[in-house]
Design a protein around this motif. Structure first.
Motif, short mmCIF file in Angstrom:
data_model
loop_
_atom_site.label_atom_id
_atom_site.label_comp_id
_atom_site.label_asym_id
_atom_site.label_seq_id
_atom_site.Cartn_x
_atom_site.Cartn_y
_atom_site.Cartn_z
N THR A 261 0.82 -1.21 0.00
CA THR A 261 0.00 0.00 0.00
C THR A 261 0.85 1.26 0.00
OG1 THR A 261 -0.14 0.27 2.41
CG2 THR A 261 -1.70 -1.26 1.37
N GLY A 262 2.15 1.13 0.26
CA GLY A 262 3.03 2.27 0.28
C GLY A 262 2.99 3.09 1.54
N LYS A 263 2.29 2.63 2.57
CA LYS A 263 2.19 3.41 3.80
C LYS A 263 3.44 3.29 4.66
CE LYS A 263 -2.87 3.08 4.00
NZ LYS A 263 -4.04 2.56 4.74
N ARG A 264 4.05 2.10 4.65
CA ARG A 264 5.24 1.87 5.46
C ARG A 264 6.46 1.69 4.56
NH1 ARG A 264 5.37 -2.70 7.17
NH2 ARG A 264 3.42 -3.64 6.42
N GLN A 292 6.99 1.82 -0.68
CA GLN A 292 7.78 2.98 -0.28
C GLN A 292 9.20 2.54 0.06
OE1 GLN A 292 8.04 6.19 3.39
NE2 GLN A 292 6.06 5.22 2.99
N VAL A 293 10.17 3.12 -0.64
CA VAL A 293 11.59 2.85 -0.40
C VAL A 293 12.31 4.19 -0.45
CG1 VAL A 293 13.68 1.77 -1.29
CG2 VAL A 293 11.53 0.50 -1.31
N ASN A 294 12.98 4.56 0.63
CA ASN A 294 13.56 5.90 0.74
C ASN A 294 15.08 5.90 0.80
OD1 ASN A 294 10.93 7.08 0.89
ND2 ASN A 294 10.82 6.42 3.03
N GLY A 316 9.71 6.55 -3.65
CA GLY A 316 10.32 7.02 -2.42
C GLY A 316 10.38 8.52 -2.30
N HIS A 317 10.67 8.97 -1.09
CA HIS A 317 10.90 10.38 -0.80
C HIS A 317 12.40 10.66 -0.87
CE1 HIS A 317 6.77 10.58 0.56
NE2 HIS A 317 6.99 9.62 1.44
N GLU A 318 12.76 11.87 -1.25
CA GLU A 318 14.14 12.29 -1.10
C GLU A 318 14.38 12.64 0.36
OE1 GLU A 318 16.71 14.74 -4.06
OE2 GLU A 318 15.92 16.18 -2.61
N VAL A 319 15.46 12.12 0.93
CA VAL A 319 15.73 12.26 2.36
C VAL A 319 17.05 13.00 2.56
CG1 VAL A 319 16.13 11.02 4.52
CG2 VAL A 319 14.48 10.13 2.85
N ALA A 320 17.03 14.07 3.35
CA ALA A 320 18.26 14.81 3.66
C ALA A 320 19.10 14.01 4.64
CB ALA A 320 17.92 16.17 4.23
N LEU A 321 20.40 13.91 4.37
CA LEU A 321 21.31 13.20 5.26
C LEU A 321 21.81 14.13 6.36
CD1 LEU A 321 23.42 11.33 2.54
CD2 LEU A 321 21.51 10.42 3.88
N SER A 322 22.00 13.59 7.55
CA SER A 322 22.46 14.42 8.66
C SER A 322 23.89 14.90 8.44
CB SER A 322 22.37 13.64 9.98
OG SER A 322 23.10 12.43 9.89
N THR A 323 24.71 14.08 7.79
CA THR A 323 26.06 14.47 7.38
C THR A 323 26.28 13.96 5.96
OG1 THR A 323 27.00 12.43 8.30
CG2 THR A 323 26.98 14.39 9.73
N PRO A 324 27.10 14.64 5.17
CA PRO A 324 27.34 14.18 3.81
C PRO A 324 27.91 12.76 3.77
CG PRO A 324 28.13 16.42 4.08
CD PRO A 324 27.79 15.92 5.45
N SER A 355 8.50 -0.14 -11.85
CA SER A 355 8.74 1.30 -11.94
C SER A 355 9.55 1.77 -10.75
CB SER A 355 7.41 2.07 -11.97
OG SER A 355 6.72 1.87 -13.17
N ILE A 356 10.39 2.76 -11.00
CA ILE A 356 11.11 3.47 -9.94
C ILE A 356 10.69 4.92 -10.05
CG2 ILE A 356 13.35 4.13 -9.01
CD1 ILE A 356 14.52 1.68 -10.51
N VAL A 357 10.02 5.43 -9.02
CA VAL A 357 9.51 6.80 -9.04
C VAL A 357 10.11 7.56 -7.86
CG1 VAL A 357 7.47 8.27 -9.00
CG2 VAL A 357 7.38 6.04 -10.14
N GLY A 358 10.92 8.55 -8.16
CA GLY A 358 11.62 9.29 -7.12
C GLY A 358 10.91 10.56 -6.71
N ASP A 359 11.65 11.42 -6.03
CA ASP A 359 11.08 12.65 -5.46
C ASP A 359 12.10 13.78 -5.57
OD1 ASP A 359 9.24 14.25 -4.02
OD2 ASP A 359 10.23 13.78 -2.12
#
Length: 675
Positions: A261-264, A292-294, A316-324, A355-359
């Motif tokens: 379902t893409g919720k988790r 959902q894969v982030n 998936g969502h684009e996720v900011a990393l805490s450090t590069p 399909s691979i669908v990014g953000d």
């Protein structure tokens, strides 16, 4: 904003222009088309399919241009002026709908699925909006698509911005708009905002829920209460999608907790399914659903199959990393990655049917947020659909023997696919690329050369920046049977360049049996037109055996063929050993050949018609000595046809008569016809 169309003839730019509602993008003055019905008109790259037969990918859908469908909206274009809605549309024309208006397509064959390419305005401060679009078939079975502009609308100078109100990112760069360096100019020039808007379109797929027959009518309607001031429809792809693939003997991701379902987040479940598959020597199977894969899924010695790209969607969502990250990424996101080459690379990886669908909404070149990445050897990628990642597939070698087939890549912030550094014996074939934000297909031989690679029978449409197919160095490279249409700016359809630190060209570079359509674009930085194919010596000589054989260059905005060197190095580098044979040129806005470099090329059986200027624009290396140009054209016979000034390959032009005209008047040719 207002942008000049000086130099573009009336066939390409309407007599009047008007500011579209929302951020001042210019659209060509349009024609309202009140029509009750329209017969189905199937096109390929906006042309009669007969004109491009045997070229490009054999896709499973029928393409129909909105401007040829029934509508009570406004047809915009044709127009090739950068930063306009028509210029980025397939065929350089689209239909613009106000709330309450529609465009209606007649299905040419049975279909149970559609894909809509569209544009809606950006938000006033950037970031995009969403808006509804109603879909009915024969006036029934209404479904509502939620369109978005969150992945479109870029502005400004490289690496671009999502902010329409931003000032120049590089005020110390020379720009065409003022013919100056703004930071070094007094008084400071007035720069219109938004500055250089582009990347307007996006697309969306929809399963119709049942199969409809040829002749049924698909209507796209903008609800009267839509929050979008306008909706531009470029085209509709219709398709008969087969049933989902089922694999009962496999490592099924559902068994390990993946959520369809893409919720988790299902990334950990994918990792466990891959580990189990390796242990049991099974494939990984991903059933129908949205997962959902982030982050990256690392693949090595594994086969992953979906139920088909319409049914299995990994998003998936684009996720900011805490450090590069060690690779300098500051974000991560969905992607299937081989191990990096410095870690040994991956082998025997086979990805298919999903399909691979990014953000990804901004261009950060250090970010590894691509659909497929890393180093993959002895691997295959088949039947994927990749959207909204930075690059669809970016391979960092050394790596060997990877085949990409039957794959669709759309709506990318940067390249569609890039073979980068030491990629050998690899190929891309029968794949489709549309609306990339940089080269759609590229081979970049940086640091370590690429060798024995092929791009064969692919279709490329509307790269919004740079080239359709670009080769930067390498040995024994083949570009064959491709169809490339509608490049927009700062690049063209086919490109060979000694640039970006690439290794030299070597062996035989074969560019054969390709067709380009509406190419030969305007180069902002040089303020000149390019060729549909252009060869560029920037960092070294180009002297490998280049064979351009059997290509068709149709409806070229400026030149069909260009060979060029950057002016500061014009006395250092040359282009030689290039051979054109059995080439057809149907329509040039200016010349057939533009030579702005020292060197030579041979021509045999190059036929041209509807040529808008002198056939050969020969500037050489701009010394203009009594001995003639520093570039020579060698006649090997059979070079026929011409245009407004007579034969294109006239004896008086040979071998090196100076005919240099930097910016000749542009004469729009008639539409291409069967030869």
């Amino acid at each position: 904003m207002s942008r000049s169309t000086t130099g573009l003839p009336s066939r390409w730019s309407a007599a009047a222009t008007a500011a579209a509602v929302g951020l001042g993008v210019i659209v060509a003055g349009g024609t309202t088309a009140f029509a009750a019905s329209a017969a189905p008109a199937v096109t390929r790259a906006g042309l009669d399919p007969a004109l491009v037969a045997g070229r490009g990918a054999n896709v499973g859908f029928a393409e129909q241009e909105a401007e040829k469908a029934a509508t009570n909206g406004v047809v915009i274009g044709p127009d090739r002026t950068a930063y306009t809605l028509p210029a980025e549309a397939s065929g350089r024309s689209a239909v613009k709908l106000a709330p309450g208006q529609y465009v209606e397509f007649t299905l040419p064959s049975s279909a149970n699925a559609i894909n809509v390419r569209y544009s809606i305005p950006d938000a006033a401060n950037g970031g995009g909006i969403t808006a509804p679009l109603d879909v009915t078939v024969n006036g029934k079975s209404k479904q509502t698509m939620t369109l978005t502009s969150q992945y479109s609308w870029l502005y400004n100078q490289y690496p671009f911005s999502n902010d329409p109100n931003a000032g120049l990112l590089h005020p110390d760069w020379w720009i065409t708009e003022c013919a100056c360096v703004p930071a070094a100019t007094s008084p400071a020039p007035q720069i219109t905002k938004p500055f250089r808007p582009f990347h307007f379109y996006d697309e969306q797929r929809l399963l119709l829920g049942r199969t409809y027959k040829a002749g049924d009518k698909v209507r796209l309607s903008v609800p009267s209460g839509s929050n979008a001031a306008w909706t531009a429809i470029d085209l509709l792809d219709s398709q008969l999608v087969g049933a989902p693939k089922l694999d009962l003997v496999a490592s099924n991701v559902l068994f390990f907790g993946a959520d369809p379902t893409g919720k988790r987040d299902s990334a950990d479940a994918f990792d466990m399914a891959i580990a189990f598959a390796k242990w049991t020597h099974l494939k990984v199977y991903v059933p129908p659903g949205t997962y959902q894969v982030n982050r990256h899924i690392i693949v090595d010695n594994v086969t992953i199959e979906g139920a088909g790209s319409w049914y299995t969607i990994i998003k998936g969502h684009e996720v900011a990393l805490s450090t590069p990250a060690p690779d300098k990424s500051i974000h991560t996101g969905v992607g299937f990655y081989g191990k990096y080459a410095q870690d040994g690379g991956s082998r025997n990886v086979h990805l298919s049917g999903f399909s691979i669908v990014g953000d990804v909404r901004e261009r950060i070149d250090t970010d590894q947020v691509n659909g497929v990445g890393g180093a993959l050897s002895d691997s295959t990628i088949d039947g994927l659909y990749i959207q909204h990642t930075k690059v669809g597939l970016w391979f960092d070698g050394p790596m060997n023997n990877t085949k990409v087939t039957n794959t669709t890549v759309v709506d990318q912030i940067a390249d569609g696919l890039n073979f980068h550094t030491g990629v050998t014996n690899s190929s891309v074939s029968n794949s489709f690329f549309r609306n990339t934000g940089d080269d759609a297909l590229a081979m970049w031989a940086e640091t370590t050369t690429n060798a024995n690679n092929t791009f064969d029978h692919n279709t490329v449409q509307t790269p919004t920046l740079a080239n359709g197919i670009a080769i930067y160095g390498g040995k024994d490279i083949t570009v064959s049977g491709n169809l490339v249409a509608d490049p927009i700016r700062e690049g063209s359809a086919l490109h060979l360049g000694t640039r970006f630190g690439a290794q030299p060209f070597a062996g035989t570079i074969k560019v054969a049996d390709n067709t380009t359509v509406r190419a030969g674009t305007y180069e902002l930085n040089w303020n000149i037109g390019l060729g549909a194919i252009w060869l560029y010596a920037l960092e070294r000589n180009m002297d490998a055996n280049v064979q351009v054989v059997g290509d068709n260059f149709l409806d070229n905005t400026y030149n069909a063929i260009m060979m060029v060197v950057d002016f500061p190095v014009k006395d250092q580098y040359s282009i030689t050993n290039v051979h054109f044979k059995d080439v057809k040129v149907d329509g040039t806005g200016t010349s057939v050949v533009s030579a702005r470099v020292a060197g030579s090329a041979t021509f045999e059986n190059v036929d041209a018609r509807n040529v808008g200027a002198v056939g050969i624009n020969n500037c050489g290396s701009f010394h203009f000595t009594p001995a003639g140009s520093e570039f020579s054209l060698v006649d090997q016979g059979g070079n026929d046809g011409g245009g407004t000034t007579g034969p294109w390959f006239a004896p008086w032009e040979l071998p090196n008569t100076i005919t240099c005209d930097d910016r000749p008047p542009v004469v729009a040719p008639p539409a291409p016809q069967p030869w």
